[in-house]
Scaffold this motif. Structure first.
Motif, PDB file in Angstrom:
ATOM      1  N   LEU A   1       0.845  -1.179   0.000  1.00 41.88           N
ATOM      2  CA  LEU A   1       0.000   0.000   0.000  1.00 41.88           C
ATOM      3  C   LEU A   1       0.885   1.235   0.000  1.00 41.88           C
ATOM      4  CD1 LEU A   1      -2.945   1.104   0.252  1.00 41.88           C
ATOM      5  CD2 LEU A   1      -2.552   1.191   2.724  1.00 41.88           C
ATOM      6  N   PRO A   2       0.815   2.080  -1.049  1.00 39.12           N
ATOM      7  CA  PRO A   2       1.671   3.278  -1.092  1.00 39.12           C
ATOM      8  C   PRO A   2       1.320   4.236   0.049  1.00 39.12           C
ATOM      9  CG  PRO A   2       0.666   2.819  -3.229  1.00 39.12           C
ATOM     10  CD  PRO A   2      -0.028   1.948  -2.231  1.00 39.12           C
ATOM     11  N   THR A   3       2.302   4.987   0.504  1.00 39.98           N
ATOM     12  CA  THR A   3       2.047   6.003   1.506  1.00 39.98           C
ATOM     13  C   THR A   3       1.377   7.210   0.831  1.00 39.98           C
ATOM     14  OG1 THR A   3       4.159   7.115   1.181  1.00 39.98           O
ATOM     15  CG2 THR A   3       4.093   5.273   2.762  1.00 39.98           C
TER      16      THR A   3
ATOM     17  N   ILE B   1      -3.134   6.657   9.978  1.00 40.78           N
ATOM     18  CA  ILE B   1      -2.257   7.486   9.151  1.00 40.78           C
ATOM     19  C   ILE B   1      -1.797   6.700   7.921  1.00 40.78           C
ATOM     20  CG2 ILE B   1      -0.049   8.730   9.110  1.00 40.78           C
ATOM     21  CD1 ILE B   1      -0.480   9.300  12.095  1.00 40.78           C
ATOM     22  N   LYS B   2      -1.579   5.401   8.081  1.00 33.82           N
ATOM     23  CA  LYS B   2      -1.251   4.559   6.923  1.00 33.82           C
ATOM     24  C   LYS B   2      -2.421   4.478   5.947  1.00 33.82           C
ATOM     25  CE  LYS B   2       2.098   1.546   9.228  1.00 33.82           C
ATOM     26  NZ  LYS B   2       2.511   0.132   9.468  1.00 33.82           N
ATOM     27  N   GLU B   3      -3.628   4.660   6.480  1.00 37.84           N
ATOM     28  CA  GLU B   3      -4.826   4.648   5.633  1.00 37.84           C
ATOM     29  C   GLU B   3      -5.176   6.052   5.145  1.00 37.84           C
ATOM     30  OE1 GLU B   3      -7.383   0.885   7.384  1.00 37.84           O
ATOM     31  OE2 GLU B   3      -7.698   2.856   8.298  1.00 37.84           O
TER      32      GLU B   3
ATOM     33  N   ALA C   1      -5.265   8.962   6.745  1.00 40.02           N
ATOM     34  CA  ALA C   1      -5.884   9.931   7.648  1.00 40.02           C
ATOM     35  C   ALA C   1      -4.906  11.077   7.883  1.00 40.02           C
ATOM     36  CB  ALA C   1      -6.252   9.274   8.968  1.00 40.02           C
ATOM     37  N   CYS C   2      -5.417  12.315   7.798  1.00 35.95           N
ATOM     38  CA  CYS C   2      -4.561  13.492   7.928  1.00 35.95           C
ATOM     39  C   CYS C   2      -4.955  14.395   9.083  1.00 35.95           C
ATOM     40  CB  CYS C   2      -4.596  14.317   6.636  1.00 35.95           C
ATOM     41  SG  CYS C   2      -4.034  13.414   5.177  1.00 35.95           S
ATOM     42  N   THR C   3      -6.176  14.239   9.612  1.00 35.11           N
ATOM     43  CA  THR C   3      -6.665  15.103  10.678  1.00 35.11           C
ATOM     44  C   THR C   3      -7.272  14.266  11.790  1.00 35.11           C
ATOM     45  OG1 THR C   3      -8.920  15.347   9.826  1.00 35.11           O
ATOM     46  CG2 THR C   3      -7.237  16.846   8.924  1.00 35.11           C
ATOM     47  N   ALA C   4      -7.490  14.927  12.926  1.00 36.31           N
ATOM     48  CA  ALA C   4      -8.134  14.234  14.050  1.00 36.31           C
ATOM     49  C   ALA C   4      -9.549  13.817  13.686  1.00 36.31           C
ATOM     50  CB  ALA C   4      -8.127  15.136  15.285  1.00 36.31           C
ATOM     51  N   VAL C   5     -10.237  14.636  12.896  1.00 32.17           N
ATOM     52  CA  VAL C   5     -11.590  14.289  12.469  1.00 32.17           C
ATOM     53  C   VAL C   5     -11.571  13.057  11.572  1.00 32.17           C
ATOM     54  CG1 VAL C   5     -13.598  15.070  11.163  1.00 32.17           C
ATOM     55  CG2 VAL C   5     -12.421  16.656  12.691  1.00 32.17           C
ATOM     56  N   ASP C   6     -10.555  12.943  10.704  1.00 29.24           N
ATOM     57  CA  ASP C   6     -10.433  11.751   9.865  1.00 29.24           C
ATOM     58  C   ASP C   6     -10.414  10.489  10.715  1.00 29.24           C
ATOM     59  OD1 ASP C   6     -10.244  13.480   7.739  1.00 29.24           O
ATOM     60  OD2 ASP C   6      -8.102  13.152   7.369  1.00 29.24           O
ATOM     61  N   VAL C   7      -9.746  10.557  11.856  1.00 30.81           N
ATOM     62  CA  VAL C   7      -9.603   9.382  12.720  1.00 30.81           C
ATOM     63  C   VAL C   7     -10.885   9.087  13.482  1.00 30.81           C
ATOM     64  CG1 VAL C   7      -8.388   8.424  14.720  1.00 30.81           C
ATOM     65  CG2 VAL C   7      -7.122   9.631  12.933  1.00 30.81           C
TER      66      VAL C   7
ATOM     67  N   ILE D   1      -5.846  11.484  20.764  1.00 32.38           N
ATOM     68  CA  ILE D   1      -5.760  11.326  19.307  1.00 32.38           C
ATOM     69  C   ILE D   1      -4.834  12.385  18.710  1.00 32.38           C
ATOM     70  CG2 ILE D   1      -7.071  11.479  17.147  1.00 32.38           C
ATOM     71  CD1 ILE D   1      -9.479  10.324  18.662  1.00 32.38           C
ATOM     72  N   VAL D   2      -5.000  13.631  19.141  1.00 29.98           N
ATOM     73  CA  VAL D   2      -4.159  14.717  18.620  1.00 29.98           C
ATOM     74  C   VAL D   2      -2.700  14.515  19.043  1.00 29.98           C
ATOM     75  CG1 VAL D   2      -3.708  17.199  18.777  1.00 29.98           C
ATOM     76  CG2 VAL D   2      -6.049  16.370  18.507  1.00 29.98           C
ATOM     77  N   GLU D   3      -2.498  14.045  20.251  1.00 32.42           N
ATOM     78  CA  GLU D   3      -1.123  13.795  20.721  1.00 32.42           C
ATOM     79  C   GLU D   3      -0.426  12.751  19.854  1.00 32.42           C
ATOM     80  OE1 GLU D   3       1.122  11.714  24.539  1.00 32.42           O
ATOM     81  OE2 GLU D   3      -0.925  12.469  24.776  1.00 32.42           O
ATOM     82  N   ILE D   4      -1.111  11.629  19.602  1.00 29.84           N
ATOM     83  CA  ILE D   4      -0.503  10.555  18.808  1.00 29.84           C
ATOM     84  C   ILE D   4      -0.236  11.020  17.381  1.00 29.84           C
ATOM     85  CG2 ILE D   4      -0.855   8.247  17.870  1.00 29.84           C
ATOM     86  CD1 ILE D   4      -2.553   7.626  20.366  1.00 29.84           C
ATOM     87  N   MET D   5      -1.225  11.680  16.769  1.00 28.96           N
ATOM     88  CA  MET D   5      -1.057  12.137  15.390  1.00 28.96           C
ATOM     89  C   MET D   5       0.026  13.223  15.309  1.00 28.96           C
ATOM     90  SD  MET D   5      -4.871  12.234  13.735  1.00 28.96           S
ATOM     91  CE  MET D   5      -4.223  12.209  12.068  1.00 28.96           C
ATOM     92  N   GLY D   6       0.037  14.081  16.311  1.00 32.84           N
ATOM     93  CA  GLY D   6       1.055  15.135  16.314  1.00 32.84           C
ATOM     94  C   GLY D   6       2.457  14.573  16.360  1.00 32.84           C
TER      95      GLY D   6
END
Length: 836
Positions: free
Chosen positions: A51-53, A720-722, A724-730, A752-757
């Motif tokens: 799966l491409p990034t 993020i591998k799928e 997802a770019c924002t907290a709302v995406d997750v 969620i924001v901490e992990i994504m950040g």
């Protein structure tokens, strides 16, 4: 350490065994169909393509490569078109302004269905096109259950039947006109149904079973059993008694007595009394000259001369001219108008006291013992309701053919109330249970997108179309034509713009269809009409975990689904509105009419627009769209549509008991393991390997984002591998937390924001912006209203507080400090508001 490993292994094994038992009990209906789906389709790949990034996808789209097909829109329709195109071997690109499945595709009823309501309309309107739509949707339902068994499962849906619902009996006639009558007879749906309102087997007005007149069984006149003349008694043709033709007595033709033709009285010795001196005159040879002219002196004191011992001219012992023992002219024992033996009213049947409705009937209900509308023997409700809905549901099964999920069935009133205790018991006749499919709509949309990406399609979310690229091409008549050959896009995070060129561009933007159409031609009339569907998440006790409910006839004409979902405690946990873009067919003569199916439009500049349709039929819509795009662009299609039976992301190596391996191999909680298996399919193993230690004896790994839901922290990283770019995406698309409980989503948001950040290297300002955007999104999901209700001040006086405390204690029958459903049911029963 060895002892610790042994304990963990033992705990894992025990948990796995317990999990299997609970899973077998709770998900038996899912298991069989999913296992069949997992074994029937054999084209599972041993090793999936990489799966491409997202960065790799971005680089490919910026390379300047010209694609065969470029799709605008990342909802299920657009992703379906991209998957169909890439699976045929065409180079394919897709851009989405927001996130995959961010619009209508993630705000559906979560049903995969053929449309039982549409089938009803097809029958009543004799609409073959609508019938064809249902048949197509049922095929697609079966296909979707097979190609993504981890994301979908059969769902029984109960249809309660009340006796005040209306549905014309002309259903059978309409089904016959559609050529379906023979099938219904095979299903046993035809017997007993009539087309008249007079009761089972009745074909005449309301006179009772087998009656053709309003006079009683076997009666053709209103005069009593066997009577054909006015009311003179059995076998009587005159009102004078049995065998009498005059009112003077048996065999009498004059009113003077037996054998008498004059009003004079005589004795056996032929002596007449002499008056006034009592001289006996002998008759006939000594008759005084005045005797003939004067009445006998005794005649003045005696009744009229009607015969021996008779005081009336009606016969022996008769006081009226109506026959022996009769006092009225209506027949033996009858005292009123001639209505038959024992009848006192004109009800034309034995023992009837009202209008002529048959034996023992007091109302015009056309059947024995009926007190309401004419519904059949012993029935006081619409007798045809159960057969009517049963026939319709069985026809729904029949149309599904080989793609039938499970057969429908009838349940009694008591069983219906057992499944749905909140149902209104009054006038409930029973219920019918039929099967459709249920799925995780946003995850299904993501799965379609990821499947296309693994096959080589370049997809990019959070990238908007700024304008269409057009160029002039020669036409067959030697002229030039301006056609769409690509789009200019802007990536919303970097604000960078570039061109993506393609041989054909497909507009699959759902509610934004007209925005892209007007980019092509500003003078184009709008074809999209938005329709909202309201969704409210309620506590799970409103619906059992394994069954949904359909209310087809609410008081305002709407349709309501109650569907089981991942709901916990609270009142309204979340709410949202799904916008469905209904379209007016620009190709039809009447452009104002709403198209019931999907519509494909090709503009003068070759922009292909796909609009309308529904979630279940996305694959067939995509197939039709790519067929049209191939024709428009002149592409060479050697394969044709490949998506029927094509397994989606996560289904290739998934099997129903995968979650048990996750428990045993990784030490995950049972609920978490089941969630990962049913959301990610065979990719769940990858997430389990990423899971961090909990620091507790059990579960060993898998820290939850919210204690009430089975989502774990590693899902954020995997999202993020799928792409997802924002907290709302997750929290809205990769997980469903925002849709399930807005308060739980708000509580999980900082983590969620901490992990994504940390993963995406966000600055402090970017993290705060993500928090703000996410909370604004949650307000649109009902968070603001819920928070206001929770924080609303309660200002009660001391007297009011005492009053409501007494009310609470009165309702809390078991004195456990809270009011349960059982407490409310008991209180309602005591108040006379019976609740089952």
């Amino acid at each position: 350490m060895a002892l610790l490993r042994w304990k963990v292994a033992a705990a894992s094994l025990a948990a796995g065994a317990a999990a299997y038992g609970s899973w077998s009990y709770l998900t038996e209906s899912k298991r069989q169909t999913r296992f069949e789906a997992a074994t029937v389709l054999k084209e599972r790949s041993r090793e999936k393509p990489k799966l491409p990034t997202r960065d790799e996808q971005l680089a490919s789209l910026q390379s300047g490569h010209e694609y065969d097909v470029l799709v605008i829109g990342g909802g299920i329709t657009g992703c379906g078109v991209a998957l169909d195109s890439i699976s045929r071997g065409f180079s394919t690109a897709l851009v989405e302004k927001d996130d995959f499945s961010c619009g209508t595709s993630s705000r559906s009823t979560k049903l995969i269905h053929g449309g039982v309501r549409y089938l009803q309309k097809a029958v009543f309107n004799l609409d073959y096109e609508q019938y064809r739509m249902v048949r197509e949707a049922l095929h697609e339902r079966g296909n979707l259950l097979n190609i993504a068994p981890h994301l979908s499962h059969p769902l029984p849906i109960m249809l309660p039947v009340y006796n005040d619902q209306f549905a014309p009996v002309i259903l059978i006639a309409h089904l016959n006109q559609l050529g379906c009558g023979a099938h219904l007879n095979q299903l046993g749906c035809g017997a007993g149904l009539t087309t008249t309102p007079y009761g089972i087997g009745q074909t005449t007005p309301p006179y009772g079973i087998g009656q053709t007149t309003p006079y009683g069984i076997g009666q053709t006149t209103p005069y009593g059993i066997g009577q054909t003349t006015p009311p003179y008694g059995i076998g009587q043709t005159t009102p004078y008694g049995i065998g009498q033709t005059t009112p003077y007595g048996i065999g009498q033709t004059t009113p003077y007595g037996i054998g008498q033709t004059t009003p004079l009285w005589h004795w056996p010795d032929h002596t007449l009394w002499h008056w006034p001196d009592h001289t006996l005159w002998h008759w006939p040879d000594h008759t005084p000259p005045m005797a003939l002219a004067r009445p006998h002196p005794m005649a003045l004191a005696r009744p009229h001369p009607y015969g021996i011992g008779q005081t009336t001219p009606y016969g022996i012992g008769q006081t009226t001219p109506y026959g022996i023992g009769q006092t009225t002219p209506y027949g033996i024992g009858q005292t009123t108008h001639p209505y038959g033996i024992g009848q006192t009213t004109p009800l034309y049947g034995i023992g009837q006291t009202t209008h002529p409705y048959g034996i023992g009937q007091t109302t015009p209900l056309y059947g024995i013992g009926q007190t309401t509308h004419p519904y059949g023997i012993g029935q006081t409700t619409l007798w045809w309701q159960i057969p009517y809905y049963w026939a319709g549901i069985k026809f729904y099964d029949l149309v599904a053919g080989k793609q039938l999920v499970k057969r429908s069935y009838f349940v009694s009133k008591s069983k219906a109330l057992e499944e749905f205790p909140m149902l209104k018991a009054e006038k409930l006749c029973g219920a019918l249970v039929y099967y459709d499919g249920q799925h995780n709509d946003s995850r299904m949309n993501i799965a379609v997108a990821l499947t296309a990406a693994r096959l080589g399609a370049n997809l990019l979310n959070h990238t908007e179309v700024v304008s269409l690229i057009k160029e002039k091409v020669p036409t067959e008549d030697g002229k030039e034509k301006e056609v769409v050959r690509g789009v200019r896009v802007r990536e919303l995070f970097t604000k960078k713009e570039w061109d993506i060129r393609a041989k054909v561009v497909v507009n699959a933007t759902g509610a934004f269809t007209d925005v892209i159409r007007k980019m092509d031609n500003p003078t184009k009339p709008k074809i999209c009409q938005l329709s909202a569907g309201i969704h409210i998440v309620l506590p799970s006790y409103y619906s059992p975990r394994s069954m949904g409910m359909l209310d087809p006839e609410t008081t305002d004409g709407r349709v309501i689904f109650f569907l089981p979902w991942e709901v916990r405690r609270g009142d309204v946990l979340a709410a949202w509105s799904g916008i469905r873009p209904l379209v007016m067919d620009p190709n039809a003569k009447d452009t104002q009419s709403i198209a019931r199916n999907h519509v494909i439009e090709v503009s003068d500049s070759n922009l292909v627009t796909i609009a309308g349709g529904k979630w279940t039929t996305y694959r067939s819509m995509a197939c039709d769209t790519v067929d049209r795009a191939v024709k428009v662009a002149g592409l060479k299609d050697t394969k044709g549509c490949q998506t029927n039976g094509l397994l989606l992301e996560g289904a290739q190596n998934w099997y129903p008991t995968l979650f048990i391996r996750l428990i045993q191999d990784h030490g995950l909680d049972v609920e978490v393991a089941m969630h990962l298996s049913e959301s990610y399919g065979d990719n769940a193993t990858e997430i389990a390997k990423m899971a961090a230690l909990t620091g507790r004896r059990w579960p060993v790994v898998g820290r939850r984002l919210s204690p009430e839901f089975p989502y774990i922290e590693e899902e954020v990283k995997y999202a993020i591998k799928e792409y997802a770019c924002t907290a709302v995406d997750v929290m809205a698309r990769r997980t469903r937390l925002a849709f399930l409980n807005v308060q739980a989503a708000d509580e999980a948001l900082p983590k969620i924001v901490e992990i994504m950040g940390n993963e995406l290297k966000w600055t402090k300002a970017q993290r705060q912006a993500q928090m703000d955007d996410a909370r604004q999104y949650l307000e649109g999901m009902g968070y603001k209203v819920r928070k206001e209700l929770q924080e609303a001040p309660i200002n009660l006086s001391y007297q009011e507080a005492m009053k409501y405390t007494r009310v609470f204690k009165g309702l809390d029958s078991d004195k456990d400090g809270h009011i349960s459903i059982q407490d409310l049911r008991k209180a309602l029963n005591e108040m006379g508001e019976g609740c089952q």
